[in-house]
Design a protein around this motif. Structure first.
Motif, PDB file in Angstrom:
ATOM      1  N   PHE A  35       0.834  -1.209   0.000  1.00 46.50           N
ATOM      2  CA  PHE A  35       0.000   0.000   0.000  1.00 46.50           C
ATOM      3  C   PHE A  35       0.867   1.257   0.000  1.00 46.50           C
ATOM      4  CE2 PHE A  35      -1.927   3.377   2.616  1.00 46.50           C
ATOM      5  CZ  PHE A  35      -3.027   3.681   1.828  1.00 46.50           C
ATOM      6  N   ALA A  36       1.861   1.310   0.883  1.00 43.32           N
ATOM      7  CA  ALA A  36       2.696   2.501   1.002  1.00 43.32           C
ATOM      8  C   ALA A  36       3.461   2.783  -0.287  1.00 43.32           C
ATOM      9  CB  ALA A  36       3.663   2.338   2.171  1.00 43.32           C
ATOM     10  N   LEU A  37       4.019   1.747  -0.891  1.00 44.20           N
ATOM     11  CA  LEU A  37       4.788   1.943  -2.129  1.00 44.20           C
ATOM     12  C   LEU A  37       3.872   2.288  -3.299  1.00 44.20           C
ATOM     13  CD1 LEU A  37       7.369  -0.971  -1.771  1.00 44.20           C
ATOM     14  CD2 LEU A  37       7.734   1.460  -1.362  1.00 44.20           C
ATOM     15  N   GLY A  38       2.662   1.733  -3.302  1.00 49.70           N
ATOM     16  CA  GLY A  38       1.732   2.026  -4.391  1.00 49.70           C
ATOM     17  C   GLY A  38       1.226   3.452  -4.371  1.00 49.70           C
ATOM     18  N   VAL A  39       0.849   3.949  -3.182  1.00 55.23           N
ATOM     19  CA  VAL A  39       0.252   5.293  -3.102  1.00 55.23           C
ATOM     20  C   VAL A  39       1.294   6.404  -3.133  1.00 55.23           C
ATOM     21  CG1 VAL A  39      -1.753   4.436  -1.847  1.00 55.23           C
ATOM     22  CG2 VAL A  39       0.213   5.286  -0.573  1.00 55.23           C
ATOM     23  N   THR A  40       2.579   6.052  -3.141  1.00 53.44           N
ATOM     24  CA  THR A  40       3.618   7.075  -3.218  1.00 53.44           C
ATOM     25  C   THR A  40       4.336   7.078  -4.566  1.00 53.44           C
ATOM     26  OG1 THR A  40       5.228   5.548  -2.214  1.00 53.44           O
ATOM     27  CG2 THR A  40       4.040   7.025  -0.731  1.00 53.44           C
ATOM     28  N   SER A  41       3.901   6.245  -5.510  1.00 46.41           N
ATOM     29  CA  SER A  41       4.646   6.103  -6.770  1.00 46.41           C
ATOM     30  C   SER A  41       3.840   6.443  -8.008  1.00 46.41           C
ATOM     31  CB  SER A  41       5.166   4.656  -6.890  1.00 46.41           C
ATOM     32  OG  SER A  41       5.893   4.271  -5.758  1.00 46.41           O
ATOM     33  N   TRP A  42       2.670   7.034  -7.847  1.00 45.44           N
ATOM     34  CA  TRP A  42       1.764   7.199  -8.980  1.00 45.44           C
ATOM     35  C   TRP A  42       1.910   8.533  -9.706  1.00 45.44           C
ATOM     36  CZ3 TRP A  42      -1.340  11.445  -8.534  1.00 45.44           C
ATOM     37  CH2 TRP A  42      -1.538  11.951  -7.243  1.00 45.44           C
ATOM     38  N   THR A  43       2.639   9.489  -9.148  1.00 46.43           N
ATOM     39  CA  THR A  43       2.621  10.843  -9.696  1.00 46.43           C
ATOM     40  C   THR A  43       3.191  10.912 -11.113  1.00 46.43           C
ATOM     41  OG1 THR A  43       4.700  11.258  -8.529  1.00 46.43           O
ATOM     42  CG2 THR A  43       2.668  11.947  -7.446  1.00 46.43           C
ATOM     43  N   GLY A  44       4.279  10.181 -11.357  1.00 46.36           N
ATOM     44  CA  GLY A  44       4.865  10.204 -12.701  1.00 46.36           C
ATOM     45  C   GLY A  44       3.925   9.629 -13.743  1.00 46.36           C
ATOM     46  N   ILE A  45       3.234   8.544 -13.401  1.00 43.89           N
ATOM     47  CA  ILE A  45       2.274   7.944 -14.321  1.00 43.89           C
ATOM     48  C   ILE A  45       1.110   8.896 -14.572  1.00 43.89           C
ATOM     49  CG2 ILE A  45       0.590   6.076 -14.581  1.00 43.89           C
ATOM     50  CD1 ILE A  45       3.392   5.172 -15.104  1.00 43.89           C
ATOM     51  N   ALA A  46       0.682   9.602 -13.530  1.00 44.58           N
ATOM     52  CA  ALA A  46      -0.425  10.550 -13.688  1.00 44.58           C
ATOM     53  C   ALA A  46      -0.071  11.657 -14.681  1.00 44.58           C
ATOM     54  CB  ALA A  46      -0.798  11.150 -12.334  1.00 44.58           C
ATOM     55  N   ARG A  47       1.113  12.209 -14.555  1.00 42.58           N
ATOM     56  CA  ARG A  47       1.528  13.268 -15.471  1.00 42.58           C
ATOM     57  C   ARG A  47       1.712  12.736 -16.891  1.00 42.58           C
ATOM     58  NH1 ARG A  47       2.548  18.147 -13.975  1.00 42.58           N
ATOM     59  NH2 ARG A  47       2.760  18.714 -11.776  1.00 42.58           N
ATOM     60  N   LEU A  48       2.256  11.552 -17.000  1.00 39.05           N
ATOM     61  CA  LEU A  48       2.444  10.943 -18.316  1.00 39.05           C
ATOM     62  C   LEU A  48       1.098  10.687 -18.994  1.00 39.05           C
ATOM     63  CD1 LEU A  48       4.433   9.674 -20.354  1.00 39.05           C
ATOM     64  CD2 LEU A  48       4.227   7.540 -19.070  1.00 39.05           C
ATOM     65  N   THR A  49       0.159  10.125 -18.259  1.00 42.64           N
ATOM     66  CA  THR A  49      -1.169   9.840 -18.812  1.00 42.64           C
ATOM     67  C   THR A  49      -1.886  11.134 -19.174  1.00 42.64           C
ATOM     68  OG1 THR A  49      -1.293   7.869 -17.412  1.00 42.64           O
ATOM     69  CG2 THR A  49      -3.344   8.654 -18.387  1.00 42.64           C
ATOM     70  N   ARG A  50      -1.782  12.135 -18.324  1.00 43.43           N
ATOM     71  CA  ARG A  50      -2.416  13.427 -18.610  1.00 43.43           C
ATOM     72  C   ARG A  50      -1.899  14.009 -19.924  1.00 43.43           C
ATOM     73  NH1 ARG A  50      -0.447  18.588 -17.824  1.00 43.43           N
ATOM     74  NH2 ARG A  50      -2.042  20.246 -17.719  1.00 43.43           N
ATOM     75  N   GLY A  51      -0.584  13.970 -20.113  1.00 44.16           N
ATOM     76  CA  GLY A  51      -0.023  14.503 -21.347  1.00 44.16           C
ATOM     77  C   GLY A  51      -0.529  13.777 -22.578  1.00 44.16           C
ATOM     78  N   GLU A  52      -0.617  12.454 -22.511  1.00 49.83           N
ATOM     79  CA  GLU A  52      -1.122  11.678 -23.643  1.00 49.83           C
ATOM     80  C   GLU A  52      -2.591  11.995 -23.913  1.00 49.83           C
ATOM     81  OE1 GLU A  52       0.541   9.477 -25.695  1.00 49.83           O
ATOM     82  OE2 GLU A  52       2.324  10.302 -24.717  1.00 49.83           O
ATOM     83  N   PHE A  53      -3.392  12.116 -22.863  1.00 51.02           N
ATOM     84  CA  PHE A  53      -4.814  12.408 -23.036  1.00 51.02           C
ATOM     85  C   PHE A  53      -5.038  13.806 -23.600  1.00 51.02           C
ATOM     86  CE2 PHE A  53      -5.851   8.514 -21.165  1.00 51.02           C
ATOM     87  CZ  PHE A  53      -7.231   8.335 -21.141  1.00 51.02           C
ATOM     88  N   LEU A  54      -4.216  14.764 -23.182  1.00 51.57           N
ATOM     89  CA  LEU A  54      -4.357  16.123 -23.718  1.00 51.57           C
ATOM     90  C   LEU A  54      -4.136  16.146 -25.228  1.00 51.57           C
ATOM     91  CD1 LEU A  54      -2.527  18.286 -21.013  1.00 51.57           C
ATOM     92  CD2 LEU A  54      -4.965  18.326 -21.569  1.00 51.57           C
ATOM     93  N   VAL A  55      -3.185  15.355 -25.705  1.00 48.59           N
ATOM     94  CA  VAL A  55      -2.907  15.306 -27.139  1.00 48.59           C
ATOM     95  C   VAL A  55      -3.985  14.523 -27.891  1.00 48.59           C
ATOM     96  CG1 VAL A  55      -1.274  14.486 -28.880  1.00 48.59           C
ATOM     97  CG2 VAL A  55      -0.425  15.573 -26.798  1.00 48.59           C
ATOM     98  N   LEU A  56      -4.322  13.351 -27.386  1.00 53.89           N
ATOM     99  CA  LEU A  56      -5.270  12.476 -28.079  1.00 53.89           C
ATOM    100  C   LEU A  56      -6.704  12.978 -28.016  1.00 53.89           C
ATOM    101  CD1 LEU A  56      -3.826   9.049 -26.892  1.00 53.89           C
ATOM    102  CD2 LEU A  56      -3.656  10.019 -29.180  1.00 53.89           C
ATOM    103  N   ARG A  57      -6.999  13.797 -27.015  1.00 52.88           N
ATOM    104  CA  ARG A  57      -8.374  14.308 -26.857  1.00 52.88           C
ATOM    105  C   ARG A  57      -8.831  15.092 -28.078  1.00 52.88           C
ATOM    106  NH1 ARG A  57     -12.955  15.348 -26.422  1.00 52.88           N
ATOM    107  NH2 ARG A  57     -14.153  16.032 -24.607  1.00 52.88           N
ATOM    108  N   GLU A  58      -7.889  15.695 -28.793  1.00 53.89           N
ATOM    109  CA  GLU A  58      -8.231  16.532 -29.947  1.00 53.89           C
ATOM    110  C   GLU A  58      -8.132  15.795 -31.269  1.00 53.89           C
ATOM    111  OE1 GLU A  58      -9.450  19.471 -29.383  1.00 53.89           O
ATOM    112  OE2 GLU A  58      -9.086  19.234 -27.236  1.00 53.89           O
ATOM    113  N   ARG A  59      -7.825  14.519 -31.263  1.00 55.08           N
ATOM    114  CA  ARG A  59      -7.688  13.789 -32.517  1.00 55.08           C
ATOM    115  C   ARG A  59      -9.050  13.549 -33.168  1.00 55.08           C
ATOM    116  NH1 ARG A  59      -2.730  11.016 -32.836  1.00 55.08           N
ATOM    117  NH2 ARG A  59      -1.159  12.516 -32.148  1.00 55.08           N
ATOM    118  N   GLU A  60      -9.012  13.331 -34.494  1.00 55.68           N
ATOM    119  CA  GLU A  60     -10.242  13.209 -35.260  1.00 55.68           C
ATOM    120  C   GLU A  60     -11.084  12.008 -34.848  1.00 55.68           C
ATOM    121  OE1 GLU A  60      -7.293  13.718 -36.425  1.00 55.68           O
ATOM    122  OE2 GLU A  60      -7.376  15.665 -37.460  1.00 55.68           O
TER     123      GLU A  60
END
Length: 283
Positions: free
Chosen positions: A143-168
């Motif tokens: 639990f401790a390692l899981g809830v302290t390691s997600w920030t990088g994945i969150a930023r990475l996923t956000r960046g991908e969604f921001l780009v793909l959100r505007e695709r045709e």
């Protein structure tokens, strides 16, 4: 999938990392077969060096416990903690990043402030606090390692969604009446998985290293042997019996190296431009 496997087969790092990781996984799976008893039991005289006793090929620690049994059972703990902690981090990071990148605006701002708050606190320090407060156990470590390691994945996923959100193709699905959940799960997320998959291997490696660090500090599960706890016990005899720390330390190093090699191979295999560049460099 076939193309991905072909690209992976061309990467030497995939073969090396895969073989090394299979060896670790095989050791973990066979631990209970080779050593069905408790690996924390005293089975011989303390301080037996490797090769000194045929029944204990890797020797014993300062408590008389079998180091080979500890290494094999420790592989179970390390892979379990690393894999499950990475899964928790992926789940939290993908959900937060997807919501922030899809809805943008106030939702994005609020979720990114939460992410930044977690990033201001060193992840390992936060994990130490959580384990100390919740009492050391495998569940607490995961639990401790899981809830302290997600920030990088969150930023990475956000960046991908921001780009793909505007695709045709996303706009077309939205015009056809697709719900936000369907757009995120069926349309955007599959196309955003490439960098996330690559980051997964690094997440597992970091979780294994963090678990070893916590166990070294005495915050591991006292009822289970782990590579970190073996290093922690062996440090008291570092001058007289360095093999007690060298053996589990080498196991940690090889496992983390294998995961990093696989992550590098996946990055190359999933990125055609990078694969072509490396192929041209080899020629």
């Amino acid at each position: 999938m076939k193309q991905l496997l072909r690209n992976l087969a061309r990467q030497p790092s995939a073969w090396v990392g895969g073989i090394m990781l299979l060896m670790v996984a095989g050791a973990a799976l066979s631990a209970s077969l080779w050593f069905p008893g408790d690996p924390l039991e005293m089975v011989g005289a303390p301080y037996l060096a490797p090769g000194e006793d045929g029944d204990l090929p890797l020797g014993t620690d300062l408590m008389g416990r079998d180091l080979l049994a500890g290494l094999l059972h420790g592989a179970q703990v390390s892979l379990l903690v690393g894999g499950v902690a990475a899964l928790i981090a992926l789940s939290i990071g993908i959900v937060i990043g997807a919501l922030a990148g899809f809805y943008r605006g106030k939702v994005d701002a609020a979720l990114m402030r939460v992410t930044e708050f977690f990033q201001t606190i060193p992840a390992f320090l936060l994990a130490i606090i959580l384990v100390a407060v919740l009492q050391p156990s495998l569940a607490t470590l995961v639990f401790a390692l899981g809830v302290t390691s997600w920030t990088g994945i969150a930023r990475l996923t956000r960046g991908e969604f921001l780009v793909l959100r505007e695709r045709e193709f996303v706009r077309a699905a939205e015009a056809l009446g697709a719900s936000p959940l369907r757009l995120m799960v069926r349309e955007i997320l599959p196309n955003a998985l490439t960098p996330i998959i690559v980051s997964t291997a690094l997440l597992v490696a970091n979780a294994i290293l963090s678990e070893a660090g916590l166990a070294f500090l005495g915050l591991g599960d006292p009822n289970h042997v782990s590579w970190g706890s073996m290093v922690g016990v062996g440090r008291e005899a570092l001058r007289t019996a360095p093999y007690m720390t060298a053996l589990p330390g080498a196991a940690i190093m090889l496992t983390v190296l294998a995961l990093n090699l696989l992550g590098d191979a996946l990055n190359t295999a999933l990125n055609p431009k990078l694969a072509r560049q490396r192929g041209a460099a080899l020629v």
